[in-house]
Design a protein around this motif. Structure first.
Motif, PDB file in Angstrom:
ATOM      1  N   GLU A   8     -98.819  -8.127  22.584  1.00 44.99           N
ATOM      2  CA  GLU A   8     -97.704  -7.362  23.479  1.00 44.99           C
ATOM      3  C   GLU A   8     -96.783  -8.218  23.800  1.00 44.99           C
ATOM      4  OE1 GLU A   8     -96.386  -4.369  25.495  1.00 44.99           O
ATOM      5  OE2 GLU A   8     -98.507  -4.158  24.586  1.00 44.99           O
ATOM      6  N   GLY A   9     -95.514  -7.572  23.222  1.00 42.03           N
ATOM      7  CA  GLY A   9     -94.176  -8.162  23.340  1.00 42.03           C
ATOM      8  C   GLY A   9     -93.614  -9.190  22.204  1.00 42.03           C
ATOM      9  N   LEU A  10     -94.962  -9.233  21.207  1.00 45.31           N
ATOM     10  CA  LEU A  10     -94.476 -10.010  19.927  1.00 45.31           C
ATOM     11  C   LEU A  10     -93.981  -9.021  18.948  1.00 45.31           C
ATOM     12  CD1 LEU A  10     -97.885 -12.588  19.624  1.00 45.31           C
ATOM     13  CD2 LEU A  10     -95.392 -13.205  20.631  1.00 45.31           C
ATOM     14  N   ASP A  11     -93.010  -9.585  18.352  1.00 47.97           N
ATOM     15  CA  ASP A  11     -92.314  -8.642  17.237  1.00 47.97           C
ATOM     16  C   ASP A  11     -93.043  -8.793  15.852  1.00 47.97           C
ATOM     17  OD1 ASP A  11     -90.516  -7.096  15.945  1.00 47.97           O
ATOM     18  OD2 ASP A  11     -89.125  -8.699  15.588  1.00 47.97           O
ATOM     19  N   VAL A  12     -94.255  -8.298  15.943  1.00 51.01           N
ATOM     20  CA  VAL A  12     -95.151  -8.029  14.611  1.00 51.01           C
ATOM     21  C   VAL A  12     -95.630  -6.625  14.636  1.00 51.01           C
ATOM     22  CG1 VAL A  12     -96.052 -10.692  15.191  1.00 51.01           C
ATOM     23  CG2 VAL A  12     -97.408  -8.668  16.198  1.00 51.01           C
ATOM     24  N   THR A  13     -95.988  -6.698  13.338  1.00 46.84           N
ATOM     25  CA  THR A  13     -96.795  -5.147  12.774  1.00 46.84           C
ATOM     26  C   THR A  13     -98.164  -5.163  12.831  1.00 46.84           C
ATOM     27  OG1 THR A  13     -95.077  -4.653  11.196  1.00 46.84           O
ATOM     28  CG2 THR A  13     -97.220  -4.024  10.758  1.00 46.84           C
ATOM     29  N   VAL A  14     -98.841  -4.293  13.609  1.00 44.92           N
ATOM     30  CA  VAL A  14    -100.511  -4.471  13.684  1.00 44.92           C
ATOM     31  C   VAL A  14    -100.986  -3.417  12.675  1.00 44.92           C
ATOM     32  CG1 VAL A  14    -102.281  -4.045  15.213  1.00 44.92           C
ATOM     33  CG2 VAL A  14    -100.407  -5.310  15.939  1.00 44.92           C
ATOM     34  N   VAL A  21     -97.504  -9.758  10.217  1.00 40.07           N
ATOM     35  CA  VAL A  21     -98.297  -8.748  10.029  1.00 40.07           C
ATOM     36  C   VAL A  21     -99.551  -9.347  10.835  1.00 40.07           C
ATOM     37  CG1 VAL A  21     -99.758  -7.302   8.684  1.00 40.07           C
ATOM     38  CG2 VAL A  21     -97.351  -7.547   8.293  1.00 40.07           C
ATOM     39  N   VAL A  22    -100.087  -8.504  11.724  1.00 38.07           N
ATOM     40  CA  VAL A  22    -101.442  -9.024  12.294  1.00 38.07           C
ATOM     41  C   VAL A  22    -102.544  -7.703  11.627  1.00 38.07           C
ATOM     42  CG1 VAL A  22    -103.177  -9.534  14.123  1.00 38.07           C
ATOM     43  CG2 VAL A  22    -100.700  -9.847  14.180  1.00 38.07           C
ATOM     44  N   ILE A  23    -103.663  -7.924  11.091  1.00 41.53           N
ATOM     45  CA  ILE A  23    -104.759  -7.003  10.752  1.00 41.53           C
ATOM     46  C   ILE A  23    -105.835  -7.086  11.545  1.00 41.53           C
ATOM     47  CG2 ILE A  23    -106.146  -6.239   8.843  1.00 41.53           C
ATOM     48  CD1 ILE A  23    -104.256  -7.626   6.914  1.00 41.53           C
ATOM     49  N   ALA A  24    -106.095  -6.206  12.465  1.00 38.35           N
ATOM     50  CA  ALA A  24    -107.293  -6.059  13.358  1.00 38.35           C
ATOM     51  C   ALA A  24    -108.295  -5.256  12.888  1.00 38.35           C
ATOM     52  CB  ALA A  24    -106.524  -5.332  14.743  1.00 38.35           C
ATOM     53  N   VAL A  25    -109.292  -5.821  12.834  1.00 35.88           N
ATOM     54  CA  VAL A  25    -110.532  -5.422  12.147  1.00 35.88           C
ATOM     55  C   VAL A  25    -111.363  -4.557  13.094  1.00 35.88           C
ATOM     56  CG1 VAL A  25    -112.581  -5.508  10.587  1.00 35.88           C
ATOM     57  CG2 VAL A  25    -110.586  -6.528  10.001  1.00 35.88           C
ATOM     58  N   GLY A  26    -111.689  -3.304  12.927  1.00 35.73           N
ATOM     59  CA  GLY A  26    -112.626  -2.506  13.812  1.00 35.73           C
ATOM     60  C   GLY A  26    -112.688  -2.802  15.426  1.00 35.73           C
ATOM     61  N   PRO A  27    -113.453  -3.165  15.873  1.00 33.31           N
ATOM     62  CA  PRO A  27    -113.571  -3.355  17.423  1.00 33.31           C
ATOM     63  C   PRO A  27    -112.442  -4.516  17.881  1.00 33.31           C
ATOM     64  CG  PRO A  27    -115.595  -4.236  16.263  1.00 33.31           C
ATOM     65  CD  PRO A  27    -115.076  -3.595  15.559  1.00 33.31           C
ATOM     66  N   MET A  28    -111.760  -5.253  17.033  1.00 31.41           N
ATOM     67  CA  MET A  28    -110.986  -6.306  17.502  1.00 31.41           C
ATOM     68  C   MET A  28    -109.424  -5.388  17.781  1.00 31.41           C
ATOM     69  SD  MET A  28    -113.041  -8.618  17.279  1.00 31.41           S
ATOM     70  CE  MET A  28    -111.688  -9.369  18.445  1.00 31.41           C
ATOM     71  N   PHE A  86    -105.511   0.819   5.186  1.00 35.46           N
ATOM     72  CA  PHE A  86    -105.124   0.388   6.825  1.00 35.46           C
ATOM     73  C   PHE A  86    -104.178   1.304   7.373  1.00 35.46           C
ATOM     74  CE2 PHE A  86    -105.378  -4.304   4.779  1.00 35.46           C
ATOM     75  CZ  PHE A  86    -106.871  -4.043   4.977  1.00 35.46           C
ATOM     76  N   ARG A  87    -104.218   1.426   8.760  1.00 37.36           N
ATOM     77  CA  ARG A  87    -103.290   2.166   9.466  1.00 37.36           C
ATOM     78  C   ARG A  87    -102.230   1.322  10.079  1.00 37.36           C
ATOM     79  NH1 ARG A  87    -102.766   7.268  11.045  1.00 37.36           N
ATOM     80  NH2 ARG A  87    -104.479   8.069   9.979  1.00 37.36           N
ATOM     81  N   THR A  88    -101.071   1.754  10.193  1.00 41.96           N
ATOM     82  CA  THR A  88     -99.906   1.063  11.112  1.00 41.96           C
ATOM     83  C   THR A  88    -100.396   1.511  12.637  1.00 41.96           C
ATOM     84  OG1 THR A  88     -98.575   1.011   9.124  1.00 41.96           O
ATOM     85  CG2 THR A  88     -97.737   0.431  11.478  1.00 41.96           C
ATOM     86  N   VAL A  89    -100.588   0.626  13.385  1.00 39.84           N
ATOM     87  CA  VAL A  89    -100.437   1.024  14.796  1.00 39.84           C
ATOM     88  C   VAL A  89     -99.113   0.452  15.661  1.00 39.84           C
ATOM     89  CG1 VAL A  89    -101.701   0.311  17.168  1.00 39.84           C
ATOM     90  CG2 VAL A  89    -103.145   0.625  14.762  1.00 39.84           C
ATOM     91  N   ARG A  90     -98.443  -0.523  15.238  1.00 42.05           N
ATOM     92  CA  ARG A  90     -97.589  -1.135  15.803  1.00 42.05           C
ATOM     93  C   ARG A  90     -96.724  -1.649  14.706  1.00 42.05           C
ATOM     94  NH1 ARG A  90     -98.783  -5.007  20.314  1.00 42.05           N
ATOM     95  NH2 ARG A  90     -99.200  -3.298  21.347  1.00 42.05           N
ATOM     96  N   GLU A  91     -95.247  -1.492  14.811  1.00 38.10           N
ATOM     97  CA  GLU A  91     -94.345  -2.261  13.881  1.00 38.10           C
ATOM     98  C   GLU A  91     -93.422  -3.351  14.336  1.00 38.10           C
ATOM     99  OE1 GLU A  91     -92.047   0.880  11.823  1.00 38.10           O
ATOM    100  OE2 GLU A  91     -93.791   1.822  10.731  1.00 38.10           O
ATOM    101  N   GLY A  92     -93.055  -4.342  13.613  1.00 39.96           N
ATOM    102  CA  GLY A  92     -92.429  -5.392  13.867  1.00 39.96           C
ATOM    103  C   GLY A  92     -91.930  -6.261  12.979  1.00 39.96           C
ATOM    104  N   ARG A  93     -91.268  -7.155  13.100  1.00 38.02           N
ATOM    105  CA  ARG A  93     -90.649  -7.871  11.943  1.00 38.02           C
ATOM    106  C   ARG A  93     -90.949  -9.416  11.809  1.00 38.02           C
ATOM    107  NH1 ARG A  93     -84.733  -7.695  14.006  1.00 38.02           N
ATOM    108  NH2 ARG A  93     -85.950  -8.295  15.999  1.00 38.02           N
TER     109      ARG A  93
END
Length: 304
Positions: A202-208, A186-193, A176-183
């Protein structure tokens, strides 16, 4: 921009020129894209007609001779219809090859449920040793196809889609690759999602995390993203059956308190054709639907 399927045909045609070990097996789908390659390599571009079980059987036979077969058709006809042949002709015989699908979960809604395969990854999960790539952009598809073609005798599934992200990301065919960091989770987005997930969070304190190689599941990457937190909240957003990968996330975090929410395609068949974006919205996979469910699950704090 070309589609993933168009990129698949052009890249694989070039690979046939470069690597005499590669062969392509088709079942009347995608034949035009390989017309030139078939003229140059008639012995290594085989169209078996609308015979999907034979498609896999011929691929398995070519693998037994030492070739590396690349088999292509719609996902429902590549994984679901000839599943016994996939299980036996590759798994039982102990040979490798590359399955490259089109159609995804509902890329062609007017084709009806016969041309939809939201359960393809879950079905392959019942077998051992399959690497699964789910690119989100044609450039990523090219990179992952090249990985698959060069992967020795491994068994590889590449799931192509009409839905794409606006821009490609670097992919390496591993984790996996980290796209956005937060506390706040964690949200894992698969492929075209990915694009929909980024808009939804956007605006949520989550890691993507961005996942284009989903099997093997990157347990180490998920553990690193959750850090040293006493408890972890994880959301997995997949373009196929909801919950397909939750087992792997649970196993990765089994030694610490955690919650996992699996978002994806529902099991209830949608009996209206519609368009791709309408199916995404109906399954809650558009930005609005994802925002509602992700924000309701992760800790309620926004990024600073």
């Amino acid at each position: 921009m070309d589609t993933m399927r168009e990129r698949f045909a052009s890249v694989t045609s070039r690979l046939l020129d470069e690597d005499p070990r590669l062969a392509v097996v088709l079942a009347d789908i995608g034949v035009d894209g390989f017309a030139g390659a078939a003229r140059r390599h008639p012995e290594r571009v085989v169209n078996v007609g609308i015979r999907e079980q034979l498609l896999i059987g011929v691929g398995g036979g070519l693998a037994l001779t030492g070739l590396r077969p690349i088999m292509h058709t719609f996902a429902s006809f590549l994984v679901e219809r000839p599943f016994e042949q996939v299980k036996l002709d590759f798994g039982h015989q102990g040979v490798g090859g590359v399955l490259v699908s089109a159609g995804g979960s509902y890329d062609w809604p007017s084709g009806g449920f016969t041309h939809m395969a939201p359960g393809d990854i879950g079905l392959l999960d019942t077998l051992d040793g399959w690497t699964v790539h789910v690119p989100g952009h044609p450039d990523e598809a090219e990179t992952l196809l090249r990985h698959a073609a060069a992967a020795g005798d491994d068994k590889v599934y590449v799931r192509l889609s009409v839905q794409v992200n606006a821009a490609p990301r670097p992919v390496d065919g591993v984790g996996f690759r980290t796209v956005r960091e937060g506390r706040g989770g964690v949200v894992i987005a698969v492929g075209p999602m990915l694009d929909n997930v980024l808009a939804a969070t956007e605006g949520l304190d989550v890691t993507v995390l961005y996942a284009t190689t989903v099997r093997p599941f990157d347990a180490a990457g998920l553990r690193a993203a959750t850090g040293a937190a006493d408890a972890a909240d994880v959301v997995i957003v997949e373009p196929y059956l909801a919950g397909t990968s939750t087992r792997f996330a649970n196993e990765a975090l089994e030694d610490r308190p955690h919650r996992v929410l699996g978002l994806g395609v529902g099991r209830q068949e949608l009996r209206r054709f519609g368009q791709l974006d309408e199916h995404l919205a109906a399954h809650g996979l558009d930005p609005r639907g994802l925002r509602e469910r992700i924000a309701g699950f992760v800790p309620a704090r926004t990024g600073q």
